[in-house]
Design an enzyme around this catalytic site. Structure first.
Site, PDB file in Angstrom:
ATOM      1  N   LYS A  71     107.977  46.163 -40.080  1.00  0.00           N
ATOM      2  CA  LYS A  71     108.328  45.775 -38.579  1.00  0.00           C
ATOM      3  C   LYS A  71     109.997  45.483 -39.083  1.00  0.00           C
ATOM      4  O   LYS A  71     110.482  45.154 -38.728  1.00  0.00           O
ATOM      5  CB  LYS A  71     108.061  43.628 -39.371  1.00  0.00           C
ATOM      6  CG  LYS A  71     106.580  43.293 -38.268  1.00  0.00           C
ATOM      7  CD  LYS A  71     106.637  42.167 -38.455  1.00  0.00           C
ATOM      8  CE  LYS A  71     106.454  41.594 -39.154  1.00  0.00           C
ATOM      9  NZ  LYS A  71     105.314  42.706 -40.657  1.00  0.00           N
ATOM     10  N   ALA A 273     104.862  33.802 -43.073  1.00  0.00           N
ATOM     11  CA  ALA A 273     104.133  33.012 -42.693  1.00  0.00           C
ATOM     12  C   ALA A 273     102.983  32.532 -41.890  1.00  0.00           C
ATOM     13  O   ALA A 273     102.496  32.738 -40.940  1.00  0.00           O
ATOM     14  CB  ALA A 273     104.667  34.537 -40.879  1.00  0.00           C
ATOM     15  N   PHE A 381     103.590  57.485 -38.918  1.00  0.00           N
ATOM     16  CA  PHE A 381     103.682  58.030 -40.448  1.00  0.00           C
ATOM     17  C   PHE A 381     103.726  59.711 -40.465  1.00  0.00           C
ATOM     18  O   PHE A 381     102.845  60.756 -39.748  1.00  0.00           O
ATOM     19  CB  PHE A 381     102.298  57.469 -41.275  1.00  0.00           C
ATOM     20  CG  PHE A 381     102.373  56.117 -42.068  1.00  0.00           C
ATOM     21  CD1 PHE A 381     102.178  55.779 -43.212  1.00  0.00           C
ATOM     22  CD2 PHE A 381     102.841  55.716 -40.485  1.00  0.00           C
ATOM     23  CE1 PHE A 381     102.989  54.778 -43.362  1.00  0.00           C
ATOM     24  CE2 PHE A 381     103.249  54.017 -41.095  1.00  0.00           C
ATOM     25  CZ  PHE A 381     103.098  53.619 -42.847  1.00  0.00           C
TER      26      PHE A 381
END
Length: 556
Positions: A71, A273, A381
């Site tokens: 992220k 989180a 990737f």
């Protein structure tokens, strides 16, 4: 391929005043911490209050796996790409915690050619915000024990003190401790606990406070536990909220840094989180909206955790709402959700991508619930195959969600041009209104139940006897009408980390509920979530070193 630290060390950073100039900040607006970091003053923040807001983009992700999602890399790469296409964009990111840096998770400064720099400073002591939070938290702990030692005028119940000490390090030995040992002069012995600093209510307050006055008022509203009559004891009764705020006078100011491509980035606050609400500070995000035409921010872990809390807690208190949401997915992670073992992820497996798509589909469904335009960013990737990419692209198209390839890790901003164009397209026509999963006036049981059914896809909630007693206590104290912050494993939509994909038919068990009254939410703990992590068998710290000339090695 160079390591992240090697890439960062080869980068020629611009002086921080040049970065400030790019977003309209003068020399008087910033307080420099060396050549490449600065605090932004509240005088500047107040001066900009009347300026129109830019557009807000939230970056979230599928349920994380050991394969990685990216992220922060996507957030930073997207901002770099937006600048490449002529947009005035700013990143608003969380600060890394030292615990994961020296443990196993890593830092939070991005990766490859999509990083914020100076990455070594950001991942280590930065501007001292984490230390200030630790000090303010532990000052309160010291004040509590001293108050008891000096006569306990408030009749604090030693057996039920909910406030704990913190340390910004993974140290399992401190999870459960006894303090006050050593005789009368050392106070009254009692059981205590340590959490990691980012789990502290001080961190949550920092990230939700409007300014220093609001920060101090929130400190005063903290509940440290009951007295012997069962009534809540508040920090303002101890009288130390001013001293705590004094320790935070600089930490409340947002930090200005830059990306590898010299675009502005505000890095401020960093609650986990899976324990807390997982978003950077409201102050930083709202400031970014005044300084940039597009602000890209992130929320921790998957859409079921950070994004839900961003929308239900941060947006509710900050009076903001995103214009678009980007969901980060990797083919490697989707294959794990499709049943592939980590050691087999480099082998092409289109069928596993198809099966694992159920998790991404649930993330898309969750974000669409809030009536915000959604897109998927495939964080590429090197081991991804054309067939796997084609299958994920087809699945997204069939589900009606835009999807773009993100190659920012390898190519920097150039690797996110299509992603950036798509984001501009989404925000240009977006004017969403706030929507939440629950009303704060719902009962605690209703609030948790709505999150479990709507966001997690579960059947319902089981409250332990302990949790039921805590609910009754919160109702008696008049503190039940607050948003809910779920403390849950990040590895599954359920509270069982082994249930991957998009499980259904499960119940969530809430074992503990505590009030973070200063922050303004209730923390509902599920499963075996650790508020003080431990180090792995081989910590990342073993790879790190510093040379005689100050060059750091092994920091990712």
């Amino acid at each position: 391929m160079l390591s992240d630290i090697e890439i960062a060390q080869q980068n020629e950073m611009e002086k921080i005043q040049i970065i400030a100039d790019k977003c309209g900040l003068t020399a008087d607006d910033i307080e420099q911490y060396g050549h490449y970091k600065a605090k932004i003053s509240f005088d500047a923040i107040k001066r900009l209050e009347q300026k129109d807001n830019g557009k807000l983009v939230l970056v979230t992700a599928i349920t994380p796996t050991p394969a990685g999602e990216g992220k922060s890399t996507t957030t930073i790469g997207l901002v770099q790409a937006l600048h490449k296409i002529g947009q005035n964009a700013i990143a608003a990111l969380r600060e890394p915690s030292l615990g994961p840096v020296f443990g196993i998770k890593g830092g939070a400064a991005g990766g490859g050619y999509a990083q914020v720099v100076p990455m070594d400073d950001i991942n280590l002591h930065f501007t001292g915000d984490m230390h200030a939070i630790t000090a303010a938290n532990n000052l309160l702990s010291a004040m509590i024990d001293n108050h008891i030692h000096q006569g306990n005028e408030l009749a604090i119940d030693l057996r039920q003190i909910s406030w704990t000490r913190v340390l910004d390090m993974n140290d399992r030995a401190l999870r459960n401790v006894t303090v006050g040992m050593g005789g009368k002069v050392c106070g009254f012995p009692r059981e205590d606990h340590f959490m990691i600093t980012v789990a502290s209510e001080i961190m949550a307050i920092l990230c939700l406070a409007k300014d220093l006055d609001d920060l101090k008022a929130r400190f005063g509203r903290i509940v440290i536990g009951p007295n012997l009559q069962g009534e809540p004891v508040y920090v303002h009764q101890l009288g130390c909220e001013g001293a705590m705020a004094l320790l935070m006078k600089d930490a409340i100011k947002p930090n200005l840094v830059q990306t590898l491509e010299h675009t502005p980035a505000i890095v401020h606050g960093g609650p986990f989180a899976n324990i807390a609400h997982g978003c950077n500070s409201v102050v930083a995000t709202k400031l970014g909206l005044k300084l940039g035409d597009i602000v890209v921010t992130e929320a921790g872990f998957g859409a079921d955790l950070g994004a839900e809390k961003f929308l239900d807690i941060k947006c509710r208190y900050g009076d903001i709402f995103p214009n678009a949401i980007v969901i980060v997915a990797t083919l490697r992670a989707l294959k794990m959700h499709g049943g592939v073992a980590k050691q087999d992820l480099n082998v092409e497996n289109v069928a596993a991508v198809t099966k694992g798509f159920s998790n991404l589909q649930k993330a898309i469904e969750n974000m669409r619930y809030f009536n915000v335009p959604v897109m998927v960013a495939i964080n590429k990737f090197a081991t991804d195959t054309d067939a796997e990419i084609a299958e994920l692209t087809r699945l997204c198209a069939d589900y009606g969600v835009p999807v773009e390839l993100n190659e920012c890790w390898e190519k920097g901003g150039d690797g996110g041009i299509d992603m950036a164009k798509r984001v501009v397209e989404l925000v240009s026509t977006s004017n969403p209104t706030s929507k939440f999963v629950y009303d704060v006036t719902d009962s605690i049981e209703e609030k948790v139940g709505k999150i479990v059914r709507t966001i997690y896809g579960g059947n319902g909630v089981i409250f332990t006897d302990k949790a039921k007693k805590q609910i009754k206590q919160l109702q008696d104290w008049g503190l039940a009408d607050l948003p809910v912050c779920m403390a849950k494993t990040q590895y599954s939509l359920s509270d069982n980390p082994s249930l991957l994909g998009a499980p259904t038919g499960f119940d969530i068990t809430v074992s503990d509920i505590r009030v973070a009254n200063g922050a303004g939410f209730l923390v509902c703990r599920t499963g075996d979530v650790m508020v003080m992590p431990g180090l792995p068998k081989r910590p990342a710290a073993l790879n790190m070193d510093i040379k005689a000339d100050g060059t750091i090695t092994g920091l990712f």
